[in-house]
Every structure is written in C-alpha cells, then in structure tokens.
Scaffold this motif. Structure first.
Motif, PDB file in Angstrom:
ATOM      1  N   ASN A 122       0.858  -1.184   0.000  1.00  0.00           N
ATOM      2  CA  ASN A 122       0.000   0.000   0.000  1.00  0.00           C
ATOM      3  C   ASN A 122       0.896   1.237   0.000  1.00  0.00           C
ATOM      4  O   ASN A 122       1.417   1.633   1.039  1.00  0.00           O
ATOM      5  N   TRP A 123       1.054   1.844  -1.180  1.00  0.00           N
ATOM      6  CA  TRP A 123       1.935   3.015  -1.293  1.00  0.00           C
ATOM      7  C   TRP A 123       1.168   4.310  -1.481  1.00  0.00           C
ATOM      8  O   TRP A 123       1.720   5.308  -1.889  1.00  0.00           O
ATOM      9  N   GLY A 124      -0.126   4.314  -1.220  1.00  0.00           N
ATOM     10  CA  GLY A 124      -0.864   5.566  -1.304  1.00  0.00           C
ATOM     11  C   GLY A 124      -2.025   5.508  -2.279  1.00  0.00           C
ATOM     12  O   GLY A 124      -2.254   4.502  -2.958  1.00  0.00           O
ATOM     13  N   PHE A 125      -2.765   6.602  -2.337  1.00  0.00           N
ATOM     14  CA  PHE A 125      -3.971   6.674  -3.146  1.00  0.00           C
ATOM     15  C   PHE A 125      -3.676   6.748  -4.643  1.00  0.00           C
ATOM     16  O   PHE A 125      -2.762   7.441  -5.075  1.00  0.00           O
ATOM     17  N   SER A 126      -4.495   6.050  -5.421  1.00  0.00           N
ATOM     18  CA  SER A 126      -4.484   6.202  -6.876  1.00  0.00           C
ATOM     19  C   SER A 126      -5.787   5.625  -7.408  1.00  0.00           C
ATOM     20  O   SER A 126      -6.340   4.678  -6.843  1.00  0.00           O
ATOM     21  N   GLY A 152      -9.963  -2.434   7.501  1.00  0.00           N
ATOM     22  CA  GLY A 152      -8.830  -1.662   7.013  1.00  0.00           C
ATOM     23  C   GLY A 152      -8.020  -1.057   8.132  1.00  0.00           C
ATOM     24  O   GLY A 152      -8.565  -0.415   9.029  1.00  0.00           O
ATOM     25  N   TRP A 153      -6.721  -1.280   8.060  1.00  0.00           N
ATOM     26  CA  TRP A 153      -5.801  -0.733   9.059  1.00  0.00           C
ATOM     27  C   TRP A 153      -5.202   0.559   8.510  1.00  0.00           C
ATOM     28  O   TRP A 153      -4.693   0.591   7.396  1.00  0.00           O
ATOM     29  N   SER A 154      -5.294   1.647   9.271  1.00  0.00           N
ATOM     30  CA  SER A 154      -4.696   2.922   8.932  1.00  0.00           C
ATOM     31  C   SER A 154      -5.171   3.393   7.549  1.00  0.00           C
ATOM     32  O   SER A 154      -6.370   3.544   7.329  1.00  0.00           O
ATOM     33  N   LEU A 155      -4.261   3.599   6.598  1.00  0.00           N
ATOM     34  CA  LEU A 155      -4.658   4.025   5.267  1.00  0.00           C
ATOM     35  C   LEU A 155      -5.605   3.023   4.619  1.00  0.00           C
ATOM     36  O   LEU A 155      -6.497   3.391   3.844  1.00  0.00           O
ATOM     37  N   ALA A 198       4.653   8.638  -1.751  1.00  0.00           N
ATOM     38  CA  ALA A 198       3.593   8.659  -2.763  1.00  0.00           C
ATOM     39  C   ALA A 198       3.896   9.644  -3.886  1.00  0.00           C
ATOM     40  O   ALA A 198       3.395   9.495  -5.004  1.00  0.00           O
ATOM     41  N   GLY A 199       4.697  10.668  -3.588  1.00  0.00           N
ATOM     42  CA  GLY A 199       5.067  11.621  -4.627  1.00  0.00           C
ATOM     43  C   GLY A 199       4.044  12.710  -4.874  1.00  0.00           C
ATOM     44  O   GLY A 199       4.109  13.404  -5.892  1.00  0.00           O
ATOM     45  N   ASP A 204      -3.648  16.863  -1.942  1.00  0.00           N
ATOM     46  CA  ASP A 204      -4.013  16.748  -3.349  1.00  0.00           C
ATOM     47  C   ASP A 204      -4.755  15.456  -3.670  1.00  0.00           C
ATOM     48  O   ASP A 204      -5.123  15.225  -4.824  1.00  0.00           O
ATOM     49  N   VAL A 205      -4.949  14.612  -2.648  1.00  0.00           N
ATOM     50  CA  VAL A 205      -5.684  13.373  -2.871  1.00  0.00           C
ATOM     51  C   VAL A 205      -7.092  13.720  -3.337  1.00  0.00           C
ATOM     52  O   VAL A 205      -7.807  14.478  -2.684  1.00  0.00           O
ATOM     53  N   LYS A 206      -7.510  13.171  -4.482  1.00  0.00           N
ATOM     54  CA  LYS A 206      -8.769  13.581  -5.101  1.00  0.00           C
ATOM     55  C   LYS A 206      -9.982  13.311  -4.226  1.00  0.00           C
ATOM     56  O   LYS A 206     -10.987  14.006  -4.314  1.00  0.00           O
ATOM     57  N   ILE A 207      -9.916  12.272  -3.382  1.00  0.00           N
ATOM     58  CA  ILE A 207     -11.083  11.922  -2.581  1.00  0.00           C
ATOM     59  C   ILE A 207     -11.036  12.537  -1.191  1.00  0.00           C
ATOM     60  O   ILE A 207     -11.844  12.216  -0.345  1.00  0.00           O
ATOM     61  N   ALA A 208     -10.063  13.449  -0.965  1.00  0.00           N
ATOM     62  CA  ALA A 208      -9.876  13.990   0.383  1.00  0.00           C
ATOM     63  C   ALA A 208     -11.143  14.612   0.945  1.00  0.00           C
ATOM     64  O   ALA A 208     -11.446  14.490   2.132  1.00  0.00           O
ATOM     65  N   ALA A 209     -11.923  15.282   0.089  1.00  0.00           N
ATOM     66  CA  ALA A 209     -13.121  15.975   0.574  1.00  0.00           C
ATOM     67  C   ALA A 209     -14.203  15.004   1.009  1.00  0.00           C
ATOM     68  O   ALA A 209     -15.141  15.384   1.701  1.00  0.00           O
ATOM     69  N   GLN A 210     -14.086  13.744   0.612  1.00  0.00           N
ATOM     70  CA  GLN A 210     -15.121  12.760   0.929  1.00  0.00           C
ATOM     71  C   GLN A 210     -14.778  11.887   2.133  1.00  0.00           C
ATOM     72  O   GLN A 210     -15.623  11.110   2.575  1.00  0.00           O
TER      73      GLN A 210
END
Length: 275
Positions: A122-126, A152-155, A198-199, A204-210
């Motif tokens: 799990n290296w981050g959102f995509s 789900g653990w953490s992220l 994650a770079g 900037d994560v697109k789903i952050a607002a949700q």
C-alpha cells in the motif's frame, strides 16, 4: 489459511515508477522534489500524537518475542464466529498482506474466510488502485454470495470506507483501525513520509473531501489514545462520520497484531448487519 495467501487471479502489474519500488530509478530532480514534499511546512499547524507515543511504536520490533511467549505460556484463544463471513483485509501505508498474516490467521481460527486485498504494498492513493480494489471486492462478493466485511488498518481503512461508498451492495460492514478519516489529513506523524513516498501532497488526494462522509453501511472506527502515528480524534471521528467509535489501548502498529484488536474486530464482524 483459506485463501489469504492464495495468489489472486489478476494480471501481474509492472513495478510502479513511483513509491519505494521506483526509488532507485528516480532522477535527481525527482528526488529533490520528494525531499521538498517531505520538508514543506504545514500551513495549518496541525499536530500528531506526542513524540513519546511515536517512540513507543518501536515496540512492534519485539512482538515476535511476545508472540512466542504467548504461544508457550498463554496461548491466544478466540471465540468461534456466530456467523462466519467473507472478510477482506486492507493493509496500512507502507505494508502488505504479509504484515497482517497473524491477524488474518486468528480471524480464520474464528471461522471466517479472510482474503487479502490483492494489490501488494500500500503506497498511497491512486484511481488505478481503486479500480483494482473494486474488481477484487465485486469478485469476493460474487464468490461469497453475500456482502463482504471490510477491515482496514490505517490508510487501508480509508480505502475500505471509500469502497463501501462506491459499492455499498457488496459491503456488509466497514471496520477501520487507526484510520485518519476525520479532520485535518496532517494531524498525524506520518504525512511527510507519505508525501515523500507517494510523490504527491496529501491535500491533493482527489477523494480527500469525501473521507469524513460516512459510508451507507454500518461503519465502526477503532481508535486508541496510545496511537503514536494518528491523532485519536482523526481515527475516532465524530457522530455522523461513523456509526460507532470503539476505544482500544494498543499502539498504532498494535492494531495489526494485538490480541485486544483482533478480538475487537472479531466481535464487530459477529455484529455485522445481515444482508
């Protein structure tokens, strides 16, 4: 193990050019950009758990010794499930299903069928990863003939919540463990590491607002005042962001192996709403 370590039937994916796998191939300019991401100031002045709690997280390194002691003098016991379920386990940031092997085996001891998420580390959102997860969830739903419990653990808990929003008919219940779904995404001690690996900026994560919006299924947040990585308030959330918040007394790493966390998850699975 019934399926947790079975290789998922999916097309092998090439190693990504970002994340830890691609670090050795990063150009100097990309290294510089990621270092800058990790060192940028927090415009909101958010704070994570205290430093001494973060240092206590290193206790996970002696967990194998604790586990050996328990196996010799205090064997782990878990009650049999009232209703065995299909469970998909989603690992935390920077980890893979192997990190949750002990956790999964104990749930299987209770009678559940535990499946890994099928996406490696799990290296981050995509969005690409989300598509893989949706396909994996729908496949497990079809094979089980009933909605799947997502743990789900953490992220991984953030992924679980978003999956339940996209595919509510395929999900029986969401159980998050130390997942920062509420409040500021920088209210933790790992956001800089996330940005470097994650770079991209966590904002900037697109789903952050949700993230704080509750999924349309039963949703339980496990949190701990001893969590050294994630702010307890972020992991517990507020009424309306989850159905219930349950306090444990384990570390952040402990969510993946402590008997207290495993038993709490097993109880929550037993209480999952019937389809």
């Amino acid at each position: 193990m019934r399926g947790f370590f079975r290789i998922p039937q999916a097309t092998a994916q090439p190693a990504p050019s970002t994340g830890v796998y691609g670090f050795t191939a990063l150009a100097d300019s990309e290294w510089a950009r990621r270092i800058e991401l990790a060192s940028e100031p927090d415009p909101d002045g958010s704070t994570g758990p205290r430093l001494w709690l973060l240092l206590r997280e290193l206790g996970y390194m002696i967990e194998p010794a604790r586990r050996l002691y328990r196996s010799l003098f205090k064997p782990f016991r878990i009650a049999k499930a009232q209703t065995p379920r299909m469970v998909m386990v989603l690992p935390g940031f920077g980890t893979n299903p192997i990190k949750m092997r002990y956790f999964a085996r104990r749930l299987e001891d209770a009678g559940h069928t535990v499946k890994r998420w099928g996406c490696g580390y799990n290296w981050g959102f995509s969005e690409e990863l989300f598509s893989q997860l949706e396909n994996r969830l729908l496949d497990l739903h079809q094979r089980a003939g009933a909605p799947v419990v997502l743990v789900g653990w953490s992220l991984g808990g953030l992924y679980a919540r978003e999956l339940a929003k996209r595919q509510p008919d395929a999900v029986a219940k969401v159980i998050s463990m130390g997942s920062p779904f509420s409040g500021n995404l920088r209210a933790n001690n790992v956001w800089r590491i996330y940005q470097a690996v994650a770079g991209h900026r966590i904002a900037d994560v697109k789903i952050a607002a949700q993230l704080s919006r509750k999924p349309p299924v039963e949703t339980v947040a496990l949190w701990s005042p001893r969590d050294g990585a994630i702010s307890p308030r972020s992991a517990a959330g507020y009424p309306g962001e989850r159905d219930r918040a349950v306090a444990l007394r384990c570390s952040h790493m402990g969510f993946s192996y402590s008997p207290e966390a495993i038993r709490a998850v097993a109880r929550e699975i037993d209480w999952a709403d019937e389809a």
